[in-house]
Design a protein around this motif. Structure first.
Motif, short mmCIF file in Angstrom:
data_model
loop_
_atom_site.label_atom_id
_atom_site.label_comp_id
_atom_site.label_asym_id
_atom_site.label_seq_id
_atom_site.Cartn_x
_atom_site.Cartn_y
_atom_site.Cartn_z
N ASN A 130 0.82 -1.20 0.00
CA ASN A 130 0.00 0.00 0.00
C ASN A 130 0.85 1.26 0.00
OD1 ASN A 130 -2.31 -1.61 0.15
ND2 ASN A 130 -2.29 -1.62 2.40
N SER A 164 -10.69 -9.03 -0.09
CA SER A 164 -11.44 -7.80 -0.35
C SER A 164 -10.59 -6.60 0.01
CB SER A 164 -12.75 -7.79 0.46
OG SER A 164 -12.49 -7.88 1.85
N ARG A 165 -10.91 -5.50 -0.67
CA ARG A 165 -10.23 -4.22 -0.43
C ARG A 165 -11.24 -3.11 -0.68
NH1 ARG A 165 -5.20 -1.89 -0.16
NH2 ARG A 165 -4.94 0.12 -1.20
N SER A 166 -11.23 -2.13 0.18
CA SER A 166 -12.20 -1.04 0.08
C SER A 166 -12.12 -0.39 -1.30
CB SER A 166 -11.93 -0.01 1.17
OG SER A 166 -12.81 1.08 1.05
N GLY A 167 -13.28 -0.26 -1.95
CA GLY A 167 -13.35 0.36 -3.27
C GLY A 167 -13.13 -0.59 -4.42
N ASN A 168 -12.90 -1.89 -4.15
CA ASN A 168 -12.65 -2.88 -5.19
C ASN A 168 -13.62 -4.05 -5.04
OD1 ASN A 168 -9.76 -2.17 -6.56
ND2 ASN A 168 -9.76 -1.63 -4.39
N SER A 169 -13.87 -4.73 -6.14
CA SER A 169 -14.70 -5.94 -6.09
C SER A 169 -13.90 -7.07 -5.45
CB SER A 169 -15.14 -6.34 -7.51
OG SER A 169 -15.91 -5.32 -8.10
N ASP A 212 -7.03 -6.12 1.94
CA ASP A 212 -6.84 -5.72 3.33
C ASP A 212 -6.74 -6.96 4.22
OD1 ASP A 212 -7.04 -3.00 2.68
OD2 ASP A 212 -9.22 -3.09 2.73
#
Length: 299
Positions: A130, A164-169, A212
């Motif tokens: 990140n 999963s990651r915020s803002g992504n599928s 994440d």
């Protein structure tokens, strides 16, 4: 084996009764089935304890051939000196239990079943990805499960991973029907690996988010091919699964920038007219750069 078989006889009859109990599925070291004869009396509990040390328990000697223990119980009313009254509500009952049972080993068919693991979250500690400002694609990652198994039970692993990651599928990986190596001989240890890579899953897409966290779940199916009378387990049997994550990666970075400051002191710089700092950088990882400092002073 060790432990004990506890028998509890109860009778409301006001007489003595000779009882015989035989259990063909419990044998001593000479192969002789367990049998006992004893006398019980009415009016109080009759507790019988049978030591099972150095006995073999065979659960496949009865009708369905497995997971059953046949108990043969017979009784005989002993003569009395005086007459007694017996009514239709009188009865003889007994119950039994196995206590402190410690098995040296067990053999046979242990049944077909599925052991489901509740989903849990794993932190892969990929925060360093990140901190890089750019587009990242991890080209050839691999997760390897190293297996050591001393239980003689065929099993299959079904694995579900969700990153999963915020803002992504989210990216989902389902890896089903992976055979877990198992030994064919008691006392041996079977080893093997199960791999997740770009050839059998979308692992590169999952790790390139980067996630994440990853939610992992699944199940283990025992005896997936049906009844086999070759299962075994010992008191030291264990299934150990270790995990290794290998992440070689390629970086594609746009708009990379960095800055720094330097302080100069001394008489040399009191008459400084101008100076230029030249930085020579080559694309690579880790990042290397060469600096040149050119100073012009006034006279």
């Amino acid at each position: 084996e060790s432990g004990s078989l506890n028998l509890d006889f109860r009778t409301s009859l006001p007489i003595n009764i000779r009882c015989s109990i035989a259990i063909p599925g419990i044998l001593n070291v000479n192969g002789i089935p367990l049998s006992r004869t004893f006398v019980i009396s009415g009016g109080s509990p009759n507790l019988i304890n049978i030591d099972l040390s150095n006995h073999l328990i065979d659960l496949k000697r009865y009708s369905i051939g497995y997971n059953e223990l046949q108990i043969i119980f017979s009784k005989e009313i002993l003569p009395t000196a005086n007459s007694v009254n017996i009514n239709r509500d009188d009865s003889i009952t007994f119950s039994y239990s196995l206590t402190n049972l410690r098995l040296n080993h067990a053999k046979g068919y242990f049944g077909s079943r599925s052991i489901v693991a509740d989903p849990s979250t794993a932190n892969l500690d990929l925060e360093f990805l990140n901190e890089i400002n750019g587009n990242i694609f991890i080209a050839n990652p691999q997760i390897t499960f190293n297996i050591q198994n001393s239980m003689g039970v065929p099993a299959r692993l079904n694995l579900n991973l969700l990153g999963s990651r915020s803002g992504n599928s989210p990216v989902i990986i389902n890896l089903n029907n992976q055979n877990i190596p198992s030994p064919a001989i008691m006392g041996n240890v079977a080893t093997g690996t199960i791999q997740i890579n770009r050839n059998n899953s979308s692992l590169p897409q999952l790790l390139s988010l980067p996630p994440d966290s990853i939610v992992a779940g699944g199940s283990i199916d025992l005896n997936p091919n049906g009844p086999l009378d070759t299962n075994f387990v010992t008191k030291t049997s264990a299934l150990s699964i270790g995990m290794e994550i290998e992440i070689p990666f390629e970086l594609s970075i746009r708009g990379l920038g960095f800055s720094d400051t330097a302080e100069f002191t001394g008489e040399l710089f009191e008459s400084l007219q101008f100076a230029s700092l030249i930085i020579k950088a080559e694309n690579g990882f880790p990042f290397d750069f060469i600096t040149e400092l050119r100073i012009v002073t006034g006279k």
